[in-house]
Motif scaffolding. Structure first.
Motif, mmCIF file in Angstrom:
data_model
loop_
_atom_site.group_PDB
_atom_site.id
_atom_site.type_symbol
_atom_site.label_atom_id
_atom_site.label_comp_id
_atom_site.label_asym_id
_atom_site.label_seq_id
_atom_site.Cartn_x
_atom_site.Cartn_y
_atom_site.Cartn_z
ATOM 1 N N LEU A 81 15.511 28.396 -17.471
ATOM 2 C CA LEU A 81 15.437 27.091 -18.143
ATOM 3 C C LEU A 81 16.329 26.233 -16.942
ATOM 4 C CD1 LEU A 81 14.610 25.154 -20.120
ATOM 5 C CD2 LEU A 81 16.706 25.449 -21.282
ATOM 6 N N CYS A 82 15.789 25.143 -16.500
ATOM 7 C CA CYS A 82 16.545 24.402 -15.590
ATOM 8 C C CYS A 82 16.570 22.890 -15.719
ATOM 9 C CB CYS A 82 15.736 24.564 -14.116
ATOM 10 S SG CYS A 82 16.520 23.567 -12.689
ATOM 11 N N VAL A 83 17.989 22.267 -16.015
ATOM 12 C CA VAL A 83 18.022 20.885 -16.342
ATOM 13 C C VAL A 83 18.234 20.216 -14.936
ATOM 14 C CG1 VAL A 83 19.519 19.357 -17.513
ATOM 15 C CG2 VAL A 83 19.169 21.695 -18.266
ATOM 16 N N ILE A 84 17.284 19.301 -14.788
ATOM 17 C CA ILE A 84 17.600 18.263 -13.644
ATOM 18 C C ILE A 84 17.874 16.827 -13.881
ATOM 19 C CG2 ILE A 84 15.646 19.701 -12.158
ATOM 20 C CD1 ILE A 84 13.484 17.660 -12.807
ATOM 21 N N PRO A 85 18.462 16.127 -12.949
ATOM 22 C CA PRO A 85 18.952 14.787 -13.319
ATOM 23 C C PRO A 85 18.076 14.091 -13.733
ATOM 24 C CG PRO A 85 19.761 15.706 -11.099
ATOM 25 C CD PRO A 85 18.658 16.562 -11.295
ATOM 26 N N LYS A 86 16.871 13.768 -13.422
ATOM 27 C CA LYS A 86 15.673 13.066 -13.988
ATOM 28 C C LYS A 86 14.423 13.380 -13.347
ATOM 29 C CE LYS A 86 15.767 10.105 -9.689
ATOM 30 N NZ LYS A 86 16.234 8.532 -9.244
ATOM 31 N N LYS A 87 13.070 12.818 -14.001
ATOM 32 C CA LYS A 87 12.335 13.338 -13.759
ATOM 33 C C LYS A 87 11.803 12.861 -12.441
ATOM 34 C CE LYS A 87 7.362 12.947 -15.612
ATOM 35 N NZ LYS A 87 6.347 12.225 -16.436
ATOM 36 N N GLY A 88 11.194 13.551 -11.502
ATOM 37 C CA GLY A 88 10.982 13.322 -10.197
ATOM 38 C C GLY A 88 11.935 13.418 -9.376
ATOM 39 N N SER A 89 13.003 14.195 -9.593
ATOM 40 C CA SER A 89 14.209 14.388 -8.928
ATOM 41 C C SER A 89 14.031 15.479 -7.510
ATOM 42 C CB SER A 89 15.492 15.201 -9.731
ATOM 43 O OG SER A 89 16.285 16.058 -8.941
ATOM 44 N N ASP A 90 14.632 15.194 -6.565
ATOM 45 C CA ASP A 90 14.496 15.957 -5.245
ATOM 46 C C ASP A 90 14.738 17.323 -5.500
ATOM 47 O OD1 ASP A 90 14.151 13.385 -3.908
ATOM 48 O OD2 ASP A 90 15.834 13.321 -3.047
ATOM 49 N N ILE A 91 15.402 17.702 -6.512
ATOM 50 C CA ILE A 91 15.718 19.166 -6.722
ATOM 51 C C ILE A 91 14.279 20.039 -7.237
ATOM 52 C CG2 ILE A 91 16.760 20.678 -8.405
ATOM 53 C CD1 ILE A 91 18.775 19.597 -6.589
ATOM 54 N N THR A 98 1.035 -1.289 0.282
ATOM 55 C CA THR A 98 -0.126 0.026 0.007
ATOM 56 C C THR A 98 0.813 1.304 0.150
ATOM 57 O OG1 THR A 98 -0.047 -0.153 2.499
ATOM 58 C CG2 THR A 98 -1.798 -1.078 1.177
ATOM 59 N N LYS A 99 2.227 1.129 -0.040
ATOM 60 C CA LYS A 99 3.073 2.413 -0.158
ATOM 61 C C LYS A 99 2.861 3.020 -1.518
ATOM 62 C CE LYS A 99 5.921 0.888 3.768
ATOM 63 N NZ LYS A 99 4.966 -0.270 4.292
ATOM 64 N N ALA A 100 3.318 4.135 -1.553
ATOM 65 C CA ALA A 100 3.514 4.584 -2.674
ATOM 66 C C ALA A 100 4.678 4.281 -3.690
ATOM 67 C CB ALA A 100 3.728 6.228 -2.713
ATOM 68 N N LEU A 101 4.056 4.013 -4.861
ATOM 69 C CA LEU A 101 5.115 3.742 -6.000
ATOM 70 C C LEU A 101 6.085 4.603 -6.565
ATOM 71 C CD1 LEU A 101 2.837 1.292 -8.344
ATOM 72 C CD2 LEU A 101 4.063 0.509 -6.190
ATOM 73 N N SER A 102 7.271 4.290 -6.964
ATOM 74 C CA SER A 102 8.085 5.181 -7.572
ATOM 75 C C SER A 102 7.732 5.282 -9.082
ATOM 76 C CB SER A 102 9.596 4.639 -7.614
ATOM 77 O OG SER A 102 9.726 3.422 -8.528
ATOM 78 N N SER A 103 8.172 6.375 -9.555
ATOM 79 C CA SER A 103 7.809 6.689 -10.981
ATOM 80 C C SER A 103 8.164 5.529 -12.004
ATOM 81 C CB SER A 103 8.397 7.979 -11.514
ATOM 82 O OG SER A 103 9.858 7.805 -11.376
ATOM 83 N N GLN A 104 9.323 4.757 -11.793
ATOM 84 C CA GLN A 104 9.712 3.826 -12.509
ATOM 85 C C GLN A 104 8.661 2.550 -12.298
ATOM 86 O OE1 GLN A 104 11.720 5.576 -10.457
ATOM 87 N NE2 GLN A 104 13.502 5.800 -11.504
ATOM 88 N N GLN A 105 8.061 2.357 -11.056
ATOM 89 C CA GLN A 105 7.346 1.223 -10.841
ATOM 90 C C GLN A 105 6.118 1.463 -11.533
ATOM 91 O OE1 GLN A 105 7.883 1.378 -6.499
ATOM 92 N NE2 GLN A 105 8.608 -0.536 -6.442
ATOM 93 N N ARG A 106 5.618 2.763 -11.572
ATOM 94 C CA ARG A 106 4.330 3.115 -11.990
ATOM 95 C C ARG A 106 4.429 2.711 -13.539
ATOM 96 N NH1 ARG A 106 4.194 7.365 -8.156
ATOM 97 N NH2 ARG A 106 4.953 8.929 -10.049
#
Length: 890
Positions: A546-556, A380-388
């Motif tokens: 314009l901001c480049v982040i490491p990946k979608k869902g990044s902590d940044i 029942t915990k939240a799935l990561s973006s990769q799991q979804r």
């Protein structure tokens, strides 16, 4: 009605405005108007509903309360035991039931068709236990012989069954005729309990109205020790065509069954047991059920031992023959006990904590390597973006596959053979219901150069076209939190693609790479360091970053958005680019153009001010949604977002207002917030004033509300609580007359699917159904506005609760269809109206502001459970005035 006075202020300071004291009349959910829509091209459809025939409409369900206690009258807690006890009760005392079959919900309610012989029945039920408390490992050191003897111990329970209520089946028949009947839902609930009982007897995992078999053929691994399991949803629905059974493929997540150590390695993404984080493992494993290899015992994990297996001591009571006096106690490690006294070789778990399967004051320790997770335990915990993404990819089915799955399931479950359904005279046809639908005309769009754009199959693109109202970017910069890309190349490509779409982009003021030393810091500190670099290089804030982040869902992402939108008021666009391409950068520019006040496209009707019932009367469109924290996180406030249309008569431009509220609360409580001075600090006031200021001083005399995320049981709350708050906010501005309202609920979380007859493809975009499978009384319809390219399309289910404006079915359906084409973030028709999508985006983005605040350090985040009542709801910081009116959420 007089015009709204322009701000600021609405009233002189410290003067309370005149507010109408009388509360508005309470509304009832409107009845479906006569007739249905007629526009569009006819299409033959089928749906995953099966016609239900009822031969005994006069049947009466008798409801009985079930009370289960131990011999000493203590109540029995937990749901798993109820069905076993009631089944054993029926086997033992069937004569007391006069041969009547029953439907039992597994907890406190039991239903029969017709009454039982007596209104109150009391029974004593003896249940054999496979294992009892005294046969657990490492607690008292009994011999194996003693263990075997104890495993046959039985327990005695008292079961009391007493009459509670009568539920007439006739209420369903009346509801099918369009009558307003109070207890229709009660009768339908009994029928659904019958379906659940049948699934429970087959050993299925039950999740609301869905059920899942323990069959590895239905399992799909999605990573992290989580498995998606495919099952089926089934529920009875009242429709215009009579009662139907809605069957659909359903998916839930379970913990991957198998050795506990394998689960921990996969869940934490480590290769060897020595790298396991046991603090995380303790949180994850708590309350999971396991079987032990050496005794085939099933039990629940309550915690972990404080020490490792070869250091964790317990007191072992000795038996005769051990070379010491019988009954003498000796202190021994768990490892030594299993190796010397049980003859079990432990190969790797001696240096790990043990699993505790006992009680808080009486721990029972078992080495990890002897334990396996039981199947069908919900995750029942939240799935990561990769799991979804993995779950969506692996669980999707094409239309013909889904049709075969549900028709096969209906045949396999043999509902017609269920004795309780048979007693009601219920039979279910085995073929999908067939019906007519309509394909609405695709709305024409206007783009740059006064050109018309005609979408094809719900899609269009800007190849060779320009944006309708492109912005100009003079002062901007790009920053890079990811070392995997070339900022100068990205900026050059962005400028080049901007020329093609009509956006003039000057060269960036500067390009800033993150200081490598900052990468080791937390996300908030990394963002602060980046802004120190920005301020050191620029004298004035830029128009855009314009901001480049490491990946979608990044902590940044969360800290970055908060810093730019709250502290500095600078619109930003975050990207995590794959290979640069024109289509990708065009999509990025669509978002940038919208955030900076430009317009990518408009409906042709909107462009020429010809939208029916809206062009001639100032009309405001609201989209409302609530975003909740991750499952299991009771400390995370919910975030309510409302977007309101602006610049009437446009229906493509919106402003968002966002507030926090108590966790897991679905009703929005920030719509109207009266202050001690008589003013209002609520969401609706903010949006009303914005509408007034952007619509040539006109106030809305019509308001169309789209509400997302509520179930049928909450319709009356939306109609009589949320709508009342909107009215009060309007009146607080000094207005006595109230606008006309049309209130529409939009649902995506349902199980009705539409299929083209004799075709393997999804239904065409614009398909609408407002007959046969719709509710016999409530005004609802299904619409599939999007082009389903993969899987099976899910239509949006719209419920019209109130329509004071007086839309005809055709006008309303065409408006809703058109609102699926005004989404400025993409070149596709979307599955639900844009205002709701925007509200969802705004709630999700602003909700990220809280993710890395002090809130993340609360006790709940560290594993303890905290109730929402004990935590004050933190207020969200308001956006900087420079971006408040922007579509920052795009």
């Amino acid at each position: 009605m007089e015009d709204l006075p322009p701000p600021p202020p609405i009233v002189p300071p410290n003067v309370k405005p005149e507010v109408v004291a009388l509360a508005p009349p309470k509304h009832s959910i409107m009845v479906r108007p006569r007739g249905s829509g007629t526009t569009g091209r006819r299409i033959q459809l089928s749906t995953n509903h099966f016609k239900v025939s009822v031969k005994n409409p006069d049947a009466v369900f008798y409801q009985y309360s079930v009370l289960i206690t131990y011999e000493d009258k203590r109540p029995v807690e937990g749901m798993g035991l109820g069905r076993k006890l009631v089944d054993k009760l029926y086997q033992t005392y069937s004569s007391e039931f006069a041969g009547k079959k029953f439907a039992y919900d597994g907890e406190k309610a039991l239903y029969t068709v017709g009454p039982l012989p007596r209104n109150k029945l009391e029974f004593t039920v003896v249940l054999e236990e496979s294992f009892t408390k005294s046969n657990k490992i490492g607690k008292s050191g009994e011999t194996d012989k003693r263990m075997k003897h104890c495993s046959n111990r039985s327990k005695t329970f008292n079961v009391e069954i007493s009459y509670a209520a009568k539920i007439t089946f006739k209420s369903i028949a009346l509801a099918l005729q369009g009558a307003e009947v109070d207890n229709t839902q009660d009768a339908l609930r009994v029928l659904d309990i019958i379906l659940r009982q049948k699934a429970a007897k087959m050993g299925c995992l039950l999740v609301r109205q869905s059920f899942f078999h323990d069959d590895s053929r239905n399992f799909v691994e999605i990573g992290g020790g989580v498995t998606g399991v495919r099952g089926f949803h089934s529920s009875f629905r009242p429709t215009q065509g009579g009662m139907s059974l809605n069957m659909d493929v359903s998916t839930t997540m379970i913990v991957t069954p198998g050795p506990v150590i394998d689960f921990l390695l996969t869940n934490q993404g480590v290769r060897e047991p020595r790298y396991i984080d046991w603090v995380k493992a303790k949180r994850m494993l708590k309350n999971m059920r396991i079987t032990t290899r050496h005794r085939n015992m099933e039990c629940k994990i309550t915690g972990l031992s404080e020490k490792t297996c070869n250091n964790q001591l317990f007191n072992l009571k000795l038996r005769s023959g051990d070379g010491m006096s019988e009954g003498e106690t000796v202190e021994i490690t768990v490892y030594e006990y299993f190796v010397k006294h049980c003859g079990i070789e432990l190969t790797y778990s001696q240096h790990m904590p043990c699993l505790d399967v006992g009680k808080p004051k009486r721990p029972t320790y078992v080495p990890v390597e002897l334990c396996s997770l039981v199947s069908l335990q919900r995750y029942t915990k939240a799935l990561s973006s990769q799991q979804r993404a993995s779950l969506v990819e692996k669980s999707r089915q094409k239309p013909l596959e889904r049709i075969k799955s549900v028709t096969d399931a209906l045949r396999n479950y043999r509902y017609d053979e269920d004795p309780v359904l048979a007693e009601c005279g219920i039979s279910i046809e085995k073929q999908l219901i067939q019906m007519d639908g309509r394909i609405l005309e695709t709305p024409k769009l206007k783009v740059g150069g006064n050109e018309d754009m005609m979408p094809f199959k719900g899609r269009w693109n800007f190849k060779g076209k320009s944006f309708l109202d492109p912005t100009r970017i003079n002062s901007w910069l790009a920053v890079n939190f990811s070392g995997l890309c070339d900022l100068s190349q990205i900026s050059r490509e962005l400028i080049n693609v901007g020329k093609k779409t009509g956006i003039h982009i000057e060269r960036p003021k500067t390009l800033i790479e993150e200081d490598p030393r900052a990468e080791r810091l937390g996300p908030v500190a990394r963002v602060d360091k980046m802004f120190e670099q920005i301020q050191a290089k620029l004298q004035e804030p830029p128009e855009f970053i314009l901001c480049v982040i490491p990946k979608k869902g990044s902590d940044i992402y969360g800290p970055w958005k908060k810093k730019t939108l709250v502290d500095f008021g600078i619109p930003t666009q975050c990207i995590s680019p794959p290979k640069l391409s024109d289509p990708y950068l065009t999509n990025v520019l669509m978002k940038i153009n919208t955030k900076l006040g430009g317009i990518n496209s408009l409906l042709a009707l909107e462009y020429s001010s010809c939208v029916p019932l809206i062009n001639d009367t100032p009309t405001m469109i609201l989209g409302m949604d609530v975003s909740h924290g991750s499952p299991g996180r009771s400390d995370i406030p919910s975030v309510a977002a409302v977007v309101g249309s602006r610049s009437w008569p446009l229906i493509s431009r919106y402003r968002a207002a966002v507030r926090t509220q108590s966790p897991k609360v679905e009703m929005i409580d920030g719509l109207y917030k009266p202050l001690p001075n008589g003013n209002d600090d609520g969401i609706i006031r903010e949006l009303l004033l914005d509408f007034y200021n952007t619509s040539k001083g006109r106030k809305p005399t019509q308001i169309i509300v789209f509400r997302d995320g509520v179930s049928e049981s909450q319709f009356n709350q939306v109609l009589n609580i949320e709508l009342d708050q909107i009215v009060k906010a309007y009146q607080n501005l000094g207005e006595e007359n109230v606008p006309k309202f049309t209130l529409i609920i939009a649902q995506k979380n349902h199980h009705t699917k539409l299929f083209q007859a004799n075709s393997p493809d999804n239904v065409p975009p614009g398909t609408v159904v407002d007959t046969k499978i719709v509710h016999p009384r409530i005004y609802d319809f299904y619409m599939c506005a999007q082009a389903g390219m993969i899987g099976t399309s899910r239509p949006a289910h719209y419920h019209v609760l109130l329509d004071e404006i007086g839309f005809s079915p055709d006008d309303l359906q065409n408006l809703i269809h058109s609102l699926s084409y005004v989404y400025q973030r993409s070149c596709t028709a979307i599955s639900i109206v844009a205002p709701i999508c925007y509200a969802h985006l705004a709630a999700a983005q602003v909700g990220q502001f809280m993710k890395f605040e002090d809130l993340s350090e609360t006790s709940s985040a560290k594993g303890s459970v905290t109730t929402s009542e004990s935590i004050p709801v933190p207020e969200l910081p308001r956006l900087h005035r420079k971006v408040q009116g922007s579509m920052f959420f795009c």
